[in-house]
Design a protein around this motif. Structure first.
Motif, PDB file in Angstrom:
ATOM      1  N   MET A 117       0.829  -1.215   0.000  1.00  0.00           N
ATOM      2  CA  MET A 117       0.000   0.000   0.000  1.00  0.00           C
ATOM      3  C   MET A 117       0.862   1.263   0.000  1.00  0.00           C
ATOM      4  SD  MET A 117      -3.169  -0.737  -0.308  1.00  0.00           S
ATOM      5  CE  MET A 117      -2.592  -2.066  -1.390  1.00  0.00           C
ATOM      6  N   SER A 118       1.993   1.221   0.707  1.00  0.00           N
ATOM      7  CA  SER A 118       2.858   2.405   0.718  1.00  0.00           C
ATOM      8  C   SER A 118       3.485   2.624  -0.660  1.00  0.00           C
ATOM      9  CB  SER A 118       3.949   2.287   1.788  1.00  0.00           C
ATOM     10  OG  SER A 118       4.891   1.290   1.475  1.00  0.00           O
ATOM     11  N   VAL A 119       3.779   1.534  -1.364  1.00  0.00           N
ATOM     12  CA  VAL A 119       4.295   1.643  -2.738  1.00  0.00           C
ATOM     13  C   VAL A 119       3.241   2.245  -3.664  1.00  0.00           C
ATOM     14  CG1 VAL A 119       4.934   0.281  -4.779  1.00  0.00           C
ATOM     15  CG2 VAL A 119       6.072  -0.144  -2.591  1.00  0.00           C
ATOM     16  N   LEU A 120       1.990   1.754  -3.569  1.00  0.00           N
ATOM     17  CA  LEU A 120       0.909   2.279  -4.420  1.00  0.00           C
ATOM     18  C   LEU A 120       0.606   3.744  -4.096  1.00  0.00           C
ATOM     19  CD1 LEU A 120      -1.602  -0.719  -4.589  1.00  0.00           C
ATOM     20  CD2 LEU A 120      -0.104   0.127  -6.404  1.00  0.00           C
ATOM     21  N   ALA A 121       0.673   4.095  -2.811  1.00  0.00           N
ATOM     22  CA  ALA A 121       0.455   5.494  -2.429  1.00  0.00           C
ATOM     23  C   ALA A 121       1.533   6.389  -3.019  1.00  0.00           C
ATOM     24  CB  ALA A 121       0.445   5.618  -0.907  1.00  0.00           C
ATOM     25  N   SER A 122       2.770   5.908  -2.994  1.00  0.00           N
ATOM     26  CA  SER A 122       3.885   6.660  -3.572  1.00  0.00           C
ATOM     27  C   SER A 122       3.709   6.823  -5.081  1.00  0.00           C
ATOM     28  CB  SER A 122       5.204   5.935  -3.263  1.00  0.00           C
ATOM     29  OG  SER A 122       6.295   6.580  -3.878  1.00  0.00           O
ATOM     30  N   ILE A 123       3.304   5.750  -5.759  1.00  0.00           N
ATOM     31  CA  ILE A 123       3.077   5.813  -7.206  1.00  0.00           C
ATOM     32  C   ILE A 123       1.952   6.805  -7.515  1.00  0.00           C
ATOM     33  CG2 ILE A 123       2.230   4.503  -9.203  1.00  0.00           C
ATOM     34  CD1 ILE A 123       3.683   2.054  -8.007  1.00  0.00           C
ATOM     35  N   GLY A 124       0.882   6.779  -6.708  1.00  0.00           N
ATOM     36  CA  GLY A 124      -0.222   7.705  -6.921  1.00  0.00           C
ATOM     37  C   GLY A 124       0.201   9.152  -6.739  1.00  0.00           C
ATOM     38  N   PHE A 125       0.969   9.418  -5.681  1.00  0.00           N
ATOM     39  CA  PHE A 125       1.402  10.787  -5.410  1.00  0.00           C
ATOM     40  C   PHE A 125       2.310  11.311  -6.512  1.00  0.00           C
ATOM     41  CE2 PHE A 125       4.659  13.625  -3.565  1.00  0.00           C
ATOM     42  CZ  PHE A 125       3.837  14.656  -3.128  1.00  0.00           C
ATOM     43  N   TRP A 126       3.386  10.591  -6.793  1.00  0.00           N
ATOM     44  CA  TRP A 126       4.371  11.074  -7.762  1.00  0.00           C
ATOM     45  C   TRP A 126       3.842  11.024  -9.187  1.00  0.00           C
ATOM     46  CZ3 TRP A 126       8.168  13.874  -6.053  1.00  0.00           C
ATOM     47  CH2 TRP A 126       8.598  13.701  -4.737  1.00  0.00           C
ATOM     48  N   GLY A 127       2.991  10.028  -9.474  1.00  0.00           N
ATOM     49  CA  GLY A 127       2.383   9.970 -10.804  1.00  0.00           C
ATOM     50  C   GLY A 127       1.496  11.176 -11.058  1.00  0.00           C
ATOM     51  N   SER A 128       0.757  11.605 -10.036  1.00  0.00           N
ATOM     52  CA  SER A 128      -0.129  12.762 -10.209  1.00  0.00           C
ATOM     53  C   SER A 128       0.659  14.042 -10.426  1.00  0.00           C
ATOM     54  CB  SER A 128      -1.055  12.908  -8.985  1.00  0.00           C
ATOM     55  OG  SER A 128      -0.368  13.378  -7.850  1.00  0.00           O
ATOM     56  N   LEU A 129       1.849  14.132  -9.828  1.00  0.00           N
ATOM     57  CA  LEU A 129       2.639  15.358  -9.957  1.00  0.00           C
ATOM     58  C   LEU A 129       3.151  15.575 -11.381  1.00  0.00           C
ATOM     59  CD1 LEU A 129       4.772  15.646  -6.694  1.00  0.00           C
ATOM     60  CD2 LEU A 129       2.606  16.726  -7.262  1.00  0.00           C
ATOM     61  N   VAL A 130       3.318  14.498 -12.152  1.00  0.00           N
ATOM     62  CA  VAL A 130       3.716  14.662 -13.561  1.00  0.00           C
ATOM     63  C   VAL A 130       2.723  15.565 -14.272  1.00  0.00           C
ATOM     64  CG1 VAL A 130       4.124  13.483 -15.760  1.00  0.00           C
ATOM     65  CG2 VAL A 130       4.745  12.352 -13.618  1.00  0.00           C
ATOM     66  N   PHE A 131       1.455  15.300 -14.076  1.00  0.00           N
ATOM     67  CA  PHE A 131       0.399  16.016 -14.789  1.00  0.00           C
ATOM     68  C   PHE A 131       0.103  17.356 -14.131  1.00  0.00           C
ATOM     69  CE2 PHE A 131      -0.001  11.458 -15.210  1.00  0.00           C
ATOM     70  CZ  PHE A 131       0.166  11.339 -16.579  1.00  0.00           C
ATOM     71  N   TYR A 132       0.213  17.405 -12.810  1.00  0.00           N
ATOM     72  CA  TYR A 132       0.021  18.662 -12.080  1.00  0.00           C
ATOM     73  C   TYR A 132       1.066  19.706 -12.506  1.00  0.00           C
ATOM     74  CZ  TYR A 132       0.185  21.834  -8.026  1.00  0.00           C
ATOM     75  OH  TYR A 132       0.202  22.933  -7.210  1.00  0.00           O
ATOM     76  N   ASN A 133       2.345  19.308 -12.497  1.00  0.00           N
ATOM     77  CA  ASN A 133       3.411  20.238 -12.890  1.00  0.00           C
ATOM     78  C   ASN A 133       3.265  20.712 -14.323  1.00  0.00           C
ATOM     79  OD1 ASN A 133       4.654  20.082 -10.385  1.00  0.00           O
ATOM     80  ND2 ASN A 133       6.059  18.449 -10.994  1.00  0.00           N
ATOM     81  N   ALA A 134       2.765  19.832 -15.192  1.00  0.00           N
ATOM     82  CA  ALA A 134       2.658  20.162 -16.611  1.00  0.00           C
ATOM     83  C   ALA A 134       1.602  21.228 -16.885  1.00  0.00           C
ATOM     84  CB  ALA A 134       2.353  18.902 -17.417  1.00  0.00           C
ATOM     85  N   PHE A 135       0.712  21.501 -15.930  1.00  0.00           N
ATOM     86  CA  PHE A 135      -0.266  22.570 -16.104  1.00  0.00           C
ATOM     87  C   PHE A 135       0.365  23.956 -15.910  1.00  0.00           C
ATOM     88  CE2 PHE A 135      -3.671  19.385 -15.525  1.00  0.00           C
ATOM     89  CZ  PHE A 135      -4.613  19.862 -16.436  1.00  0.00           C
ATOM     90  N   LEU A 136       1.502  24.030 -15.178  1.00  0.00           N
ATOM     91  CA  LEU A 136       2.074  25.327 -14.813  1.00  0.00           C
ATOM     92  C   LEU A 136       2.336  26.237 -16.018  1.00  0.00           C
ATOM     93  CD1 LEU A 136       3.176  27.259 -12.669  1.00  0.00           C
ATOM     94  CD2 LEU A 136       5.347  26.010 -12.735  1.00  0.00           C
ATOM     95  N   PRO A 137       3.054  25.773 -17.063  1.00  0.00           N
ATOM     96  CA  PRO A 137       3.302  26.676 -18.190  1.00  0.00           C
ATOM     97  C   PRO A 137       2.057  26.964 -19.027  1.00  0.00           C
ATOM     98  CG  PRO A 137       4.206  24.508 -18.640  1.00  0.00           C
ATOM     99  CD  PRO A 137       3.748  24.487 -17.215  1.00  0.00           C
TER     100      PRO A 137
END
Length: 429
Positions: A117-137
């Motif tokens: 579960m800690s691995v899946l939580a980590s994948i969910g968090f960092w995976g979401s940041l790929v798309f979150y950061n890409a909205f900035l520009p």
């Protein structure tokens, strides 16, 4: 984009930062060490092999970042081509939040479930940041990106600190909440993280635009996602400043993220500090980091992004040196640890916010922001894989975290010298 959209983007930091604070930094590492240790041993059996419990925890983090590093370039390429960044952001957000909530059922006897579960939580968090950061520009021009990036991080620090304060009271005074002990209070805190993350993310999902460039997906767009990444690789060859920044970012990220992930474990194992003091240390980091993110946004405006990052790295080097000199036998070690935590807080927000906006400013003219940010993300994730693997291996080999801290200092020094080669661009100096 209007102010409401920009605030909605920054609000995702408020939603998701409870994961990085409560689960990956403050409470879960301490809880994991506690429920997998006995009075005379910190060894656990995993797949028939005995490991130091914090070494196997470090290895599990390495595995989660390895998975993210593999899947994020493909997913971000697809997201760019189909214009579905928000949909991918939602998927990874829910994966992470549900996994956090599931840690409520981890009690130490089911170590495979807890690590899974800690691995899946980590994948969910960092995976979401790929798309979150890409909205900035897409939602802010270059001259606004430093301030907006810093605003996101500071909102994250405030929101996460509020929940952590509640969790701290729960862990220290479990009887006030009707809990049997601090272990049950810790498990409830994992449940609250999942609810907070998914709940507050709804504000971001409501306000962020969908498919800014009005792209229409065609058949076989998964293969076209790979093709999009090929174009990005080709473009990177001609962007010398961007490439050099990524090299430096790779090395200093090995240090930054590993410190964040394993700082509380260091205080627990090396200094013997109890959980309430360690959580208090993390709170110190959080509140100082709020000021730090704005301080370094000011420094970057005054002296340039590269100079601001150089200052951050120098402070990180002294952080590692200070941690290496700490000893359990020193009666003032606890207070020195607090002072080092304050130093970490001052540069933590600064180096993360300025790194994100520096990369954004160095990007060439493009509509493939998610694909470019996947390279940023992959650089960070591969760095964390190597950083946490090195950290875990040195713990397993020496039984101490001291040598691991020296390795982190070496990563910062290499990153600093590589940063000297970045040079100037139209937005960064």
């Amino acid at each position: 984009m209007d102010k409401k959209t920009k605030n909605g983007w920054a609000f995702y930091d408020w939603a998701n930062s409870v994961y990085s604070l409560v689960i990956s930094t403050a409470i879960f590492p301490i809880y994991f060490h506690s429920v997998t240790s006995t009075d005379d041993s910190s060894m656990v059996d995993f797949l028939g092999i005995p490991y130091e419990n914090m070494a196997i925890y470090s290895y599990s983090l390495s595995f989660s970042f390895f998975i993210v590093a593999i899947i994020s370039p493909v997913l971000s390429g697809i997201a760019d081509y189909t214009g579905k960044k928000k949909r991918f952001l939602q998927f990874f957000c829910y994966l992470g939040s549900v996994s956090c909530a599931s840690l409520f059922f981890f009690d130490g006897s089911n170590i495979y479930f807890g690590l899974g579960m800690s691995v899946l939580a980590s994948i969910g968090f960092w995976g979401s940041l790929v798309f979150y950061n890409a909205f900035l520009p897409e939602i802010a021009p270059p001259e606004e990106q430093d301030a907006l990036s810093a605003k996101g991080f500071s909102m994250g620090y405030i929101g996460a600190a509020l929940l952590l304060i509640l969790n701290l009271v729960m862990v220290m005074k479990p009887e006030l909440f009707g809990f049997s002990d601090s272990g049950q209070a810790s498990r409830v805190s994992f449940l609250l993280v999942g609810i907070w993350w998914a709940g507050f993310a709804q504000v971001t999902f409501k306000r962020l635009p969908d498919n800014v460039y009005k792209r229409k997906p065609k058949e076989r767009y998964i293969l076209l996602g790979y093709r999009e990444l090929g174009k990005v690789i080709h473009q990177l060859k001609g962007e010398m400043a961007l490439r050099r920044f990524l090299y430096s970012f790779f090395f200093y990220s090995m240090g930054v993220q590993t410190v964040i992930l394993l700082a509380s474990a260091f205080g627990d194992q090396e200094l013997g500090m109890d959980s309430s003091k360690l959580i208090l240390t993390i709170l110190i980091i959080q509140f100082v980091a709020i000021a730090g993110s704005y301080l370094f946004a000011f420094i970057s405006r005054k002296y340039g992004n590269i100079q601001a990052i150089k200052i951050c790295i120098i402070v990180w080097i002294f952080v590692c040196l200070g941690a290496f000199t700490l000893s359990k036998s020193d009666p003032t070690a606890e207070y020195k640890f607090y002072a080092i935590a304050a130093m970490v807080g001052m540069v933590l927000g600064g180096i993360q916010a300025i790194s994100r906006s520096t990369y954004s400013k160095l990007l060439p003219e493009t509509k493939s922001h998610a694909s470019f940010f996947s390279f940023y993300d992959v650089s960070e994730k591969v760095a964390i894989v190597l950083g946490t693997l090195a950290y875990g291996w040195l713990i397993q080999a020496t039984g101490s975290m001291k040598m691991s801290v020296l390795a982190l200092m070496a990563f910062f020094i290499i990153g600093y010298f590589l940063l000297l080669r970045v040079g100037k661009s139209r937005h960064v100096h």
